[in-house]
Design an enzyme around this catalytic site. Structure first.
Site, PDB file in Angstrom:
ATOM      1  N   GLN A   1      36.660  30.029  45.598  1.00 31.14           N
ATOM      2  CA  GLN A   1      36.725  28.580  45.484  1.00 31.14           C
ATOM      3  C   GLN A   1      37.343  28.104  44.181  1.00 31.14           C
ATOM      4  O   GLN A   1      37.749  26.950  44.082  1.00 31.14           O
ATOM      5  CB  GLN A   1      35.330  27.980  45.642  1.00 31.14           C
ATOM      6  CG  GLN A   1      34.384  28.347  44.522  1.00 31.14           C
ATOM      7  CD  GLN A   1      32.969  27.938  44.852  1.00 31.14           C
ATOM      8  OE1 GLN A   1      32.307  28.536  45.668  1.00 31.14           O
ATOM      9  NE2 GLN A   1      32.510  26.887  44.184  1.00 31.14           N
TER      10      GLN A   1
ATOM     11  N   CYS B   1      31.399  24.929  47.001  1.00 37.20           N
ATOM     12  CA  CYS B   1      30.672  25.968  47.727  1.00 37.20           C
ATOM     13  C   CYS B   1      30.164  25.457  49.064  1.00 37.20           C
ATOM     14  O   CYS B   1      30.123  26.191  50.048  1.00 37.20           O
ATOM     15  CB  CYS B   1      29.514  26.488  46.896  1.00 37.20           C
ATOM     16  SG  CYS B   1      28.256  25.269  46.522  1.00 37.20           S
TER      17      CYS B   1
ATOM     18  N   HIS C   1      23.164  26.031  45.350  1.00 35.89           N
ATOM     19  CA  HIS C   1      24.392  26.749  45.704  1.00 35.89           C
ATOM     20  C   HIS C   1      24.439  26.988  47.204  1.00 35.89           C
ATOM     21  O   HIS C   1      23.466  27.443  47.802  1.00 35.89           O
ATOM     22  CB  HIS C   1      24.445  28.076  44.949  1.00 35.89           C
ATOM     23  CG  HIS C   1      25.691  28.875  45.164  1.00 35.89           C
ATOM     24  ND1 HIS C   1      26.937  28.296  45.246  1.00 35.89           N
ATOM     25  CD2 HIS C   1      25.894  30.215  45.326  1.00 35.89           C
ATOM     26  CE1 HIS C   1      27.844  29.251  45.431  1.00 35.89           C
ATOM     27  NE2 HIS C   1      27.236  30.410  45.492  1.00 35.89           N
TER      28      HIS C   1
END
Length: 390
Positions: free
Chosen positions: A174, A180, A324
């Site tokens: 990324q 994410c 995350h």
């Protein structure tokens, strides 16, 4: 004989006390990391590229840092910046040692993030806002998945991995963008499309970064915001409304937010619906994984900054700070965990930090007790049947 037993006991107690002292020292180092962020359930995760390799015992920090700089092609502004990054690197070696003490079944050491301060790491890797709740954001607005029966859960295989069945694309990177959530979303849609069609397509994260500004139904200020973060369930809702998701080759990833270029006529996959998997029920999560394909999940990434490999079973990892977005692709039955009574089952997780991080881009995390909040924010997606051109 009693006297002999009493004479033999003190060394064991001393060894136990020494081990406990090491854990206390590790906790002292880790508590600032655990407590310095306020969680809102909104995922903004930023990384830079690079590889990962454990620190080399016996080498001074200066030598290890010089090797790190060469390996990752770091370019600093001058001698002062180099010296500052060296100090950060040395501090992170101590943090890796603390992580190792609290997570002895994994390997912790030098990673691509070892020249970032804790504050920089939090800002680039987590970047959460105030006032949210992961379960409220997901389970308060998303239909619940139909539960598996006890018999279905009992019949699940001991180990399972969608990579072995062709449902997972290669590990992606990324870059310096808090996207994410977009990679977690596309991974789940890629897997669902494979189950529906038998075809594995590489789908576009950039479309989500550029075009998706969907807000949560229960928290209107929690909106997908490109490199500023987002939620996988918001992204599913956007895809249902927009008309689908284009392929990577048609809408390639740039790692920066730009003008929306989505063309509905070129959508490769359309989303039909999505569901939330019951939080905290790992039997149901395994059943949903086998039934629906790879699942989008959120977790606390605190131990991932220094993770090099092995099965991660942290003795402390706050479950509330889910920051995350990753992809759950499988599970295993036997991962060695020294301080967790031998072998422990684990999850197989695809990350979006490139193949040189972790285990070729993957993370193995203990399952069975919601380690690092991995059971808190789990969702599945289903795709619509392909349109037939008349």
């Amino acid at each position: 004989m009693d006297d002999a037993c009493h004479r033999a006991t003190p060394p064991k107690n001393l060894a136990t006390m020494a081990a406990a002292a090491k854990l206390v020292a590790a906790l002292v180092l880790l508590l600032p990391l655990a407590g310095s962020s306020d969680y809102d359930g909104f995922i903004r995760q930023v990384t830079d590229g690079g590889g990962s390799r454990a620190s080399r015992p016996g080498l001074l920090p200066e030598a290890q840092f010089a090797a790190f700089v060469r390996r990752h092609g770091r370019r600093y502004s001058g001698p002062e910046e180099y010296a500052r990054r060296l100090r950060v690197f040395a501090a992170n070696l101590a943090r890796a040692a603390a992580h190792q003490a609290l997570d002895p079944s994994a390997r912790h050491g030098v990673t691509p993030f070892s020249d970032l301060t804790r504050e920089e790491f939090e800002a680039r890797l987590t970047g959460v806002r105030h006032g949210g709740d992961a379960q409220r954001l997901v389970h308060g607005s998303v239909p619940a998945a139909a539960p598996a029966t006890e018999e279905e859960v009992a019949r699940l295989p001991a180990s399972f991995d969608w990579r072995d069945r062709g449902a997972v694309t290669g590990v992606k990177t990324q870059g310096a963008c808090g996207s994410c959530w977009a990679f977690s979303t596309t991974g789940a849609v890629e897997g669902a499309n494979f189950l529906a069609t038998g075809k594995l397509l590489d789908l576009s994260e950039q479309q989500l970064v550029d075009c998706d500004h969907k807000c949560s139904a229960v928290a209107r200020n929690e909106c997908d915001n490109g490199c500023g973060g987002g939620l996988m369930t918001n992204a599913y809702a956007y895809l249902m409304e927009s008309g689908g998701l284009m392929e990577q080759r048609a809408y390639p990833y740039t790692g920066a937010a730009g003008h929306c270029r989505f063309d509905p006529s070129r959508a490769a996959v359309r989303v039909a619906n999505f569901t939330a998997v019951p939080a905290g029920d790992e039997g149901q999560i395994r059943a949903a994984l086998v039934r629906h394909g790879p699942l989008a999940v959120g977790l606390n990434a605190a131990f991932m900054q220094t993770y090099v490999g092995g099965v991660s079973c942290p003795l402390i990892c706050p479950r509330a700070w889910v920051n995350h977005g990753v992809l759950l692709v499988g599970y295993g039955a036997r991962g060695f965990a020294a301080l967790r009574l031998g072998y422990r089952p684990y999850w197989v997780i695809k990350n979006s930090w490139g193949e040189q991080w972790g285990e070729k881009g993957y993370y193995r995390l203990c399952r069975g007790s919601n380690v690092c909040g991995v059971d808190t924010m789990v969702s599945a997606v289903a795709v619509a049947p392909p349109q037939v051109n008349s």
